[in-house]
Design an enzyme around this catalytic site. Structure first.
Site, mmCIF file in Angstrom:
data_model
loop_
_atom_site.group_PDB
_atom_site.id
_atom_site.type_symbol
_atom_site.label_atom_id
_atom_site.label_comp_id
_atom_site.label_asym_id
_atom_site.label_seq_id
_atom_site.Cartn_x
_atom_site.Cartn_y
_atom_site.Cartn_z
ATOM 1 N N ASP A 7 0.851 -1.183 0.000
ATOM 2 C CA ASP A 7 0.000 0.000 0.000
ATOM 3 C C ASP A 7 0.887 1.233 0.000
ATOM 4 O OD1 ASP A 7 -2.392 1.362 -0.138
ATOM 5 O OD2 ASP A 7 -2.816 1.267 2.003
ATOM 6 N N GLY A 8 0.339 2.316 -0.519
ATOM 7 C CA GLY A 8 1.015 3.602 -0.523
ATOM 8 C C GLY A 8 0.090 4.648 0.039
ATOM 9 N N GLU A 45 2.399 3.792 -4.157
ATOM 10 C CA GLU A 45 1.790 2.487 -4.454
ATOM 11 C C GLU A 45 2.760 1.643 -5.284
ATOM 12 O OE1 GLU A 45 -1.012 1.247 -3.314
ATOM 13 O OE2 GLU A 45 -2.328 2.913 -2.837
ATOM 14 N N ASP A 68 -4.177 -2.497 -3.532
ATOM 15 C CA ASP A 68 -5.462 -1.823 -3.699
ATOM 16 C C ASP A 68 -5.368 -0.700 -4.742
ATOM 17 O OD1 ASP A 68 -4.143 0.225 -2.372
ATOM 18 O OD2 ASP A 68 -5.418 0.170 -0.595
ATOM 19 N N HIS A 118 -9.182 -0.428 2.456
ATOM 20 C CA HIS A 118 -9.950 -0.058 3.650
ATOM 21 C C HIS A 118 -11.227 -0.883 3.781
ATOM 22 C CE1 HIS A 118 -7.095 3.209 3.846
ATOM 23 N NE2 HIS A 118 -7.414 3.519 2.612
ATOM 24 N N ASP A 128 -1.344 -0.334 4.998
ATOM 25 C CA ASP A 128 -1.816 1.043 5.106
ATOM 26 C C ASP A 128 -1.243 1.699 6.359
ATOM 27 O OD1 ASP A 128 -3.644 3.299 4.334
ATOM 28 O OD2 ASP A 128 -4.508 2.812 6.278
#
Length: 156
Positions: A7-8, A45, A68, A118, A128
């Site tokens: 994740d970024g 990301e 994501d 999320h 995250d």
């Protein structure tokens, strides 16, 4: 099989940002994260994937990356990246990172799986947390290519 979760994050876009990644091999896990003083969410990301792939020490692995980021997943899985390469990344953002991704992925068989962000996916949520913590850290690095901008960097 090595499984990677990524994740970024960016606080502002651009703004301070960070990435988080988890590498999982037979239940043994390694977490990675770094923060940068000015960058974008898409750069983070993609950098999460790159850093995770670069952390794999031996070539020839089957790698499944969970992300994501539609930007990253679709660019690879829908083969947009192939077209960008053929056109020399003309008009595309982040060519420096895409070229680095191509090098990092070359020794492996890499597949991507999109996950909704999320949405309670434990590893995505942990990535995250890592990305946000890195973005909020005190020791933020300089994203040299991003901060140099299109006027001073020949990659744009």
């Amino acid at each position: 099989m090595i499984t990677i979760y990524t994740d970024g994050a960016a606080k502002g876009n651009p703004g301070p940002g960070g990435y988080g990644a988890i590498l999982d091999y037979k239940g043994k896990r390694k977490e990675l994260s770094e923060g940068f003083r000015k960058t974008t969410n898409n750069r983070m990301e993609l950098l999460a994937v790159i850093k995770a792939l670069e952390a794999i020490k031996k070539p020839g692995w089957n790698v499944l990356v969970y992300s994501d980021s539609k930007y990253v997943v679709d660019a690879v899985e829908k083969r947009w990246l192939d077209g960008w390469v053929k056109k020399g990344f003309k008009g595309k953002k982040n060519p420096d990172l895409w070229k680095r991704y191509l090098e990092a992925s070359k020794p492996h068989n890499v597949k991507f799986q999109w996950v909704k962000g999320h949405a309670g996916h434990p590893e995505n949520e942990r990535c995250d947390e890592l990305a946000v913590q890195a973005a909020e850290g005190l020791d933020l690095k300089v994203d040299e290519v991003f901060e140099s901008g299109p006027d001073t960097n020949p990659l744009f």
